[in-house]
Design an enzyme around this catalytic site. Structure first.
Site, PDB file in Angstrom:
ATOM      1  N   LYS A  87       0.846  -1.203   0.000  1.00  0.00           N
ATOM      2  CA  LYS A  87       0.000   0.000   0.000  1.00  0.00           C
ATOM      3  C   LYS A  87       0.875   1.244   0.000  1.00  0.00           C
ATOM      4  O   LYS A  87       0.610   2.200  -0.735  1.00  0.00           O
ATOM      5  CB  LYS A  87      -0.926  -0.002   1.229  1.00  0.00           C
ATOM      6  CG  LYS A  87      -2.093  -0.970   1.067  1.00  0.00           C
ATOM      7  CD  LYS A  87      -2.847  -1.207   2.365  1.00  0.00           C
ATOM      8  CE  LYS A  87      -3.908  -2.283   2.149  1.00  0.00           C
ATOM      9  NZ  LYS A  87      -4.521  -2.760   3.401  1.00  0.00           N
ATOM     10  N   GLN A 140      -4.900  -1.127   9.594  1.00  0.00           N
ATOM     11  CA  GLN A 140      -4.795  -2.466   9.015  1.00  0.00           C
ATOM     12  C   GLN A 140      -5.428  -3.486   9.966  1.00  0.00           C
ATOM     13  O   GLN A 140      -5.043  -3.594  11.122  1.00  0.00           O
ATOM     14  CB  GLN A 140      -3.309  -2.802   8.763  1.00  0.00           C
ATOM     15  CG  GLN A 140      -3.065  -4.132   8.093  1.00  0.00           C
ATOM     16  CD  GLN A 140      -3.581  -4.204   6.648  1.00  0.00           C
ATOM     17  OE1 GLN A 140      -3.450  -3.257   5.887  1.00  0.00           O
ATOM     18  NE2 GLN A 140      -4.195  -5.308   6.293  1.00  0.00           N
ATOM     19  N   ASP A 156     -11.317   3.486   4.402  1.00  0.00           N
ATOM     20  CA  ASP A 156     -11.787   2.107   4.276  1.00  0.00           C
ATOM     21  C   ASP A 156     -13.309   2.022   4.440  1.00  0.00           C
ATOM     22  O   ASP A 156     -13.893   0.942   4.329  1.00  0.00           O
ATOM     23  CB  ASP A 156     -11.095   1.235   5.338  1.00  0.00           C
ATOM     24  CG  ASP A 156     -10.586  -0.074   4.755  1.00  0.00           C
ATOM     25  OD1 ASP A 156     -10.795  -0.298   3.549  1.00  0.00           O
ATOM     26  OD2 ASP A 156      -9.990  -0.863   5.501  1.00  0.00           O
TER      27      ASP A 156
END
Ligand code: NAP
Length: 293
Positions: free
Chosen positions: A54, A98, A121
């Site tokens: 990422k 994460q 997200d």
């Protein structure tokens, strides 16, 4: 007959190119560089690889990448303090926590600390609420990628398609179902209590597997000609590659299913790259929204 492969890798590369051009324009016209902060707690090897990728792709798109690593035994207070400081950091437009977090941590409480303005997200209550109410907002990257892949395979108009999503997690299954509903599909959500799962799956024009079990979906669960989107990322032993080696497989028995499906996503190389591309798209979107562009 073999199914057409849906190359998320190529579609994701195009999306990342578009993001990079937009970022270059923002820099030239508005004088700022969007930034994505990724928070990794602990040593999970798969998460370490995702976070590295990422960061690399964020920089390749011309954005700033900030990676914050906390120890495996980090306290809830430490995680939340870091998220709060990132909320206040002007250089940060998007925050990605994460997942999964180490078991001793309260994941929903940590997610709730992320400012909805920077929730790339789409996991906060505000983002999830907007999705379920059908209001515009930041959509979760992996499910959004599934819809893009289905449109690539079947055309823009998915209305009336029967979609079966196996899995109801807040990260993938539930938002995927809502996003296909938004496309006017008829959506069934299957899970571990679903009765006669194979029969339910056979009703699907679009079958989305987000279970987390290697090669779980069998070829005779797939309606001939159906579009199969495999979200699963499972590491299994691969003795053919050498002792102790592993390889990644999806939630679908790919080799058998590709003989029945019309279109199918390979694992690795389809949904995974779309997730990262979606993250960059969402970071750019958050950066623009925050600055009223
Ligand atoms: P999760 O939170 O563990 O959810 C799994 C879901 O599968 C649950 O809803 C569970 O049902 C359902 N399930 C488990 N066993 C089942 C069974 N025997 N029959 C029917 N349903 C069953 O996993 P997740 O976070 O959604 O992730 C799913 C997979 O996608 C994992 O392999 C993960 O690594 C992968 N993933 C990939 C990406 C990507 O970028 N490609 C991103 C995120 C996740 P219950 O709710 O009833 O327990």
């Amino acid at each position: 007959m073999s199914a057409e492969l849906i190359s998320g890798k190529d579609i994701a590369a195009k999306l990342r190119e578009d993001v990079a051009s937009d970022v270059a324009r923002l820099k030239a016209d508005h004088g700022f560089t969007p930034g994505l902060a990724v928070v990794l707690v602990g040593e999970d090897p798969a998460s370490q690889i995702y976070v590295r990728n990422k960061g690399k792709m964020t920089e390749e798109a011309g954005m700033n990448s900030f990676t914050h690593r906390l120890a495996e035994d980090a306290s809830q207070a430490e995680v939340e303090a870091l998220l709060t400081s990132l909320n206040e950091d002007e250089a940060v437009d998007g925050i990605l926590l994460q997942l999964p977090l180490p078991k001793h941590l309260d994941e929903p409480a940590a997610i709730a600390k992320i400012s909805p303005d920077k929730d790339v997200d789409g996991l906060t209550e505000a983002s999830a609420g907007r999705l379920s109410l059908g209001k515009p907002g930041i959509r979760p990257c992996t499910p959004a990628g599934c819809v893009i892949l289905a449109k690539y395979a079947l055309g823009e108009d998915l209305s009336g398609k029967n979609v079966v999503v196996i899995g109801r997690s807040i990260l993938v299954g539930k938002p995927a179902a809502l996003l296909f509903l938004e496309q006017n599909c008829t959506v069934t959500i299957a899970h571990s209590r679903t009765k006669d799962l194979p029969e339910v799956c056979r009703s699907a024009d679009i079958l989305v597997a987000a279970v987390g079990r290697p090669k779980f979906v069998q070829s005779d669960w797939v309606k001939p000609g159906a579009c199969v989107i495999d979200v699963g990322i499972n590491r299994i032993p691969a003795p053919e590659k050498g002792e102790g080696k592993t390889r990644v497989v999806g939630d679908v028995d790919f080799d058998a299913a590709k003989e029945v499906a019309g279109q199918i996503t390979p694992v690795p190389g389809s949904v995974g790259p779309m997730t990262i591309a979606g993250l960059l798209v969402n970071t750019l979107e958050c950066a623009k929204l925050r600055r009223g562009i």
